[in-house]
Design a protein around this motif. Structure first.
Motif: not given
Length: 297
Positions: A40-45, A190-191, A294-295
């Motif tokens: 998740l850090r590489e996908l925007g945090g 994020a989710m 996806m949520a």
């Protein structure tokens, strides 16, 4: 109610700004559930509204945690200022001390102070949350004969790990309309992004004609499953199939397809995981529905 035994531990709230604390949460969830949220850090945090509540050892091990974050919803056509709970776990040496009850109570108090109308969570242990006023919602997917595809510009495969594709997805996620008026996420990037990592079978495709991203799978050769649609305006299922260049016999949606120009049969979602809701007392979904996978959180 007895107080938690936090001997040797220090409580910290809102600790995601510290990289070592994020690493401690990654470790806790990996060791407890076998999942890795570090991508998740590489996908925007993590979601910027996240509020973690954690008990730490002196050497930085996260012994117990629960995280709350904003999860705006649409329920029966009304936008709901809702929150969600995730990342709830206690390491074995510290179980039975009341630490999870403690972080749950703190998270509930924070949500009340923030003015959230409702709180949702996923769990396979519903009895753990019923004393706090959570109730299980019946979840349904939809399945039926697929519509005839309507030709359109060919879809393009998106990879969230590609910087350009990630930017496209984040832009669409910031402008998305709820995929259903019965029950759907109104906003949460994020989710969606981390679930592209958790579900390796899910494909994400961009439909140029409709400025839409769709998440989908093919469980069988003639069976199409639509997981989510991210767009300012939801295209029809026929248009989605046309852009993807497929003509399946069976279509399935993991949300109520009231915006797709297609209707299938509502079927109960199988599995042990429950979606639980606190608040909105007396409110029932006006049609069978579920949140997009996806949520999931």
């Amino acid at each position: 109610m007895s107080r938690a035994d936090a001997t040797g531990l220090t409580f910290r709230q809102n600790h995601f700004d510290d990289p070592s604390d994020w690493a401690a949460l990654v470790s806790l969830l990996h060791d407890t559930f076998g999942i890795d949220i570090d991508p998740l850090r590489e996908l925007g945090g993590p979601d910027p509204t996240s509020m973690p509540f954690g008990w730490f050892t002196a050497d930085g091990v996260l012994a117990a945690n629960l995280t709350a974050f904003a999860m705006p919803l649409v329920v029966n056509g009304r936008r709901i200022n809702a929150a969600a709970f995730q990342s709830g776990a206690v390491r074995p040496p510290w179980r039975g001390r009341g630490l999870y009850r403690d972080v749950t109570t703190k998270a509930l108090a924070w949500c009340e102070a923030q003015g959230f109308e409702a709180i949702i969570l996923y769990t396979d242990k519903p009895a753990l949350y019923e004393p706090y006023g959570f109730r299980s919602l019946a979840l349904h997917r939809y399945e039926g004969e697929a519509p005839d595809a309507v030709a359109g510009m060919p879809a393009q495969r998106l990879s969230p790990r590609d910087a350009t594709d990630l930017a496209t997805l984040r832009d669409l996620l910031s402008r998305r309309t709820p995929v259903s008026e019965t029950f759907a996420v109104a906003a949460n990037a994020a989710m969606f992004l981390i679930n592209t990592e958790f579900n390796p079978d899910a494909r994400v495709s961009y439909l140029p004609d409709h400025m839409a991203a769709v998440a989908w799978t093919m469980p069988a050769a003639e069976h199409f499953c639509l997981l989510d649609v991210v767009a300012p305006e939801i295209p029809s299922l026929a248009a989605i199939l046309g852009s993807l260049g497929i003509s399946p016999a069976i279509a399935e949606t993991r949300f109520r397809p009231d915006k797709l120009g297609w209707s299938g049969e509502a079927m109960p979602l199988e599995g042990d995981t429950r979606l639980m809701l606190r608040g909105l007392d007396g409110v029932l979904l006006d049609h069978p529905a579920m949140l997009s996978p996806m949520a999931d959180f």
